[in-house]
Motif scaffolding. Structure first.
Motif, PDB file in Angstrom:
ATOM      1  N   GLY A  35       0.783  -1.219   0.000  1.00 35.64           N
ATOM      2  CA  GLY A  35       0.000   0.000   0.000  1.00 35.64           C
ATOM      3  C   GLY A  35       0.812   1.264   0.000  1.00 35.64           C
ATOM      4  N   TRP A  36       0.092   2.368  -0.170  1.00 32.18           N
ATOM      5  CA  TRP A  36       0.658   3.704  -0.132  1.00 32.18           C
ATOM      6  C   TRP A  36       0.246   4.403   1.154  1.00 32.18           C
ATOM      7  N   PHE A  37       1.219   5.018   1.777  1.00 31.31           N
ATOM      8  CA  PHE A  37       0.993   5.831   2.955  1.00 31.31           C
ATOM      9  C   PHE A  37       1.596   7.206   2.693  1.00 31.31           C
ATOM     10  N   ARG A  38       1.162   8.192   3.449  1.00 29.80           N
ATOM     11  CA  ARG A  38       1.735   9.526   3.278  1.00 29.80           C
ATOM     12  C   ARG A  38       1.922  10.189   4.630  1.00 29.80           C
ATOM     13  N   GLN A  39       2.838  11.154   4.643  1.00 34.45           N
ATOM     14  CA  GLN A  39       3.144  11.834   5.892  1.00 34.45           C
ATOM     15  C   GLN A  39       3.508  13.289   5.616  1.00 34.45           C
ATOM     16  N   VAL A  40       2.984  14.162   6.438  1.00 37.74           N
ATOM     17  CA  VAL A  40       3.376  15.567   6.416  1.00 37.74           C
ATOM     18  C   VAL A  40       4.086  15.862   7.728  1.00 37.74           C
ATOM     19  N   GLU A  44       1.194  12.130  11.942  1.00 41.01           N
ATOM     20  CA  GLU A  44       1.479  10.700  11.798  1.00 41.01           C
ATOM     21  C   GLU A  44       1.302  10.262  10.354  1.00 41.01           C
ATOM     22  N   ARG A  45       2.030   9.221  10.010  1.00 41.20           N
ATOM     23  CA  ARG A  45       1.866   8.649   8.682  1.00 41.20           C
ATOM     24  C   ARG A  45       0.474   8.032   8.584  1.00 41.20           C
ATOM     25  N   GLU A  46      -0.186   8.240   7.458  1.00 40.50           N
ATOM     26  CA  GLU A  46      -1.546   7.722   7.298  1.00 40.50           C
ATOM     27  C   GLU A  46      -1.642   6.861   6.051  1.00 40.50           C
ATOM     28  N   ALA A  47      -2.523   5.883   6.122  1.00 39.59           N
ATOM     29  CA  ALA A  47      -2.764   5.026   4.964  1.00 39.59           C
ATOM     30  C   ALA A  47      -3.564   5.795   3.928  1.00 39.59           C
ATOM     31  N   VAL A  48      -3.136   5.718   2.689  1.00 40.43           N
ATOM     32  CA  VAL A  48      -3.828   6.366   1.578  1.00 40.43           C
ATOM     33  C   VAL A  48      -4.623   5.338   0.777  1.00 40.43           C
ATOM     34  N   THR A  58      -9.219  -3.827  -1.838  1.00 43.20           N
ATOM     35  CA  THR A  58      -8.553  -2.531  -1.835  1.00 43.20           C
ATOM     36  C   THR A  58      -9.089  -1.671  -0.696  1.00 43.20           C
ATOM     37  N   TYR A  59      -8.276  -0.719  -0.319  1.00 43.60           N
ATOM     38  CA  TYR A  59      -8.660   0.256   0.704  1.00 43.60           C
ATOM     39  C   TYR A  59      -8.326   1.639   0.179  1.00 43.60           C
ATOM     40  N   TYR A  95       4.909   7.116   0.625  1.00 41.66           N
ATOM     41  CA  TYR A  95       5.713   5.911   0.785  1.00 41.66           C
ATOM     42  C   TYR A  95       4.892   4.683   0.391  1.00 41.66           C
ATOM     43  N   CYS A  96       5.579   3.671  -0.092  1.00 41.24           N
ATOM     44  CA  CYS A  96       4.917   2.374  -0.246  1.00 41.24           C
ATOM     45  C   CYS A  96       5.534   1.409   0.761  1.00 41.24           C
ATOM     46  N   THR A  97       4.738   0.423   1.140  1.00 38.00           N
ATOM     47  CA  THR A  97       5.211  -0.531   2.123  1.00 38.00           C
ATOM     48  C   THR A  97       4.401  -1.805   2.066  1.00 38.00           C
ATOM     49  N   LEU A  98       4.922  -2.836   2.668  1.00 37.21           N
ATOM     50  CA  LEU A  98       4.156  -4.075   2.805  1.00 37.21           C
ATOM     51  C   LEU A  98       3.056  -3.854   3.841  1.00 37.21           C
TER      52      LEU A  98
END
Length: 125
Positions: A35-40, A44-48, A58-59, A95-98
């Motif tokens: 998935g993709w997450f983002r952070q400003v 906190e980093r959030e799931a996109v 999918t989410y 960011y992408c991550t498992l």
């Protein structure tokens, strides 16, 4: 060793489009949700958006529903995030991550160092 490399970020005007890519190695996209997450800064980093290529689950975060789409190419081990109608609030490092846990209403990243270095998206006029 799992490696993830994001690309495709940049500066775009509100209402614009970007496509992010994440190339993975050391694992198969057909065996893991990703998935993709983002952070400003300061938040906190959030799931996109997240996807399980093996079952199609999918989410999407509420803030991006209807604007972002996610896809994964198992043959290329590449994850994509198509971002339409971008808003200034979408400005972040992506960011992408498992993914450890994924269903239609939530997405949680896997514990461990499975993060790429990120790609910066700036939405501004």
């Amino acid at each position: 060793e799992v490696q993830l490399v994001e690309s495709g970020g940049g500066l775009v005007q509100p209402g614009g489009f970007l496509r992010l890519s994440c190339v993975g190695s050391g694992f198969s996209f057909n065996d893991h949700a990703i998935g993709w997450f983002r952070q400003v800064p300061g938040k906190e980093r959030e799931a996109v958006s997240c996807i399980n290529n093996s079952n199609g689950v999918t989410y999407f975060a509420d803030s991006v529903k209807g604007r972002f789409t996610i896809s994964a190419d198992g043959a290329k081990n590449t994850l994509y995030l198509q971002m339409h109608d971008l808003e200034p609030e979408d400005t972040a490092v992506y960011y992408c991550t498992l993914v450890w846990r994924l269903d239609w209403s939530s997405c949680y990243p896997m514990d461990g160092d499975y993060w790429g270095k990120g790609t910066v998206v700036t939405v501004s006029s």
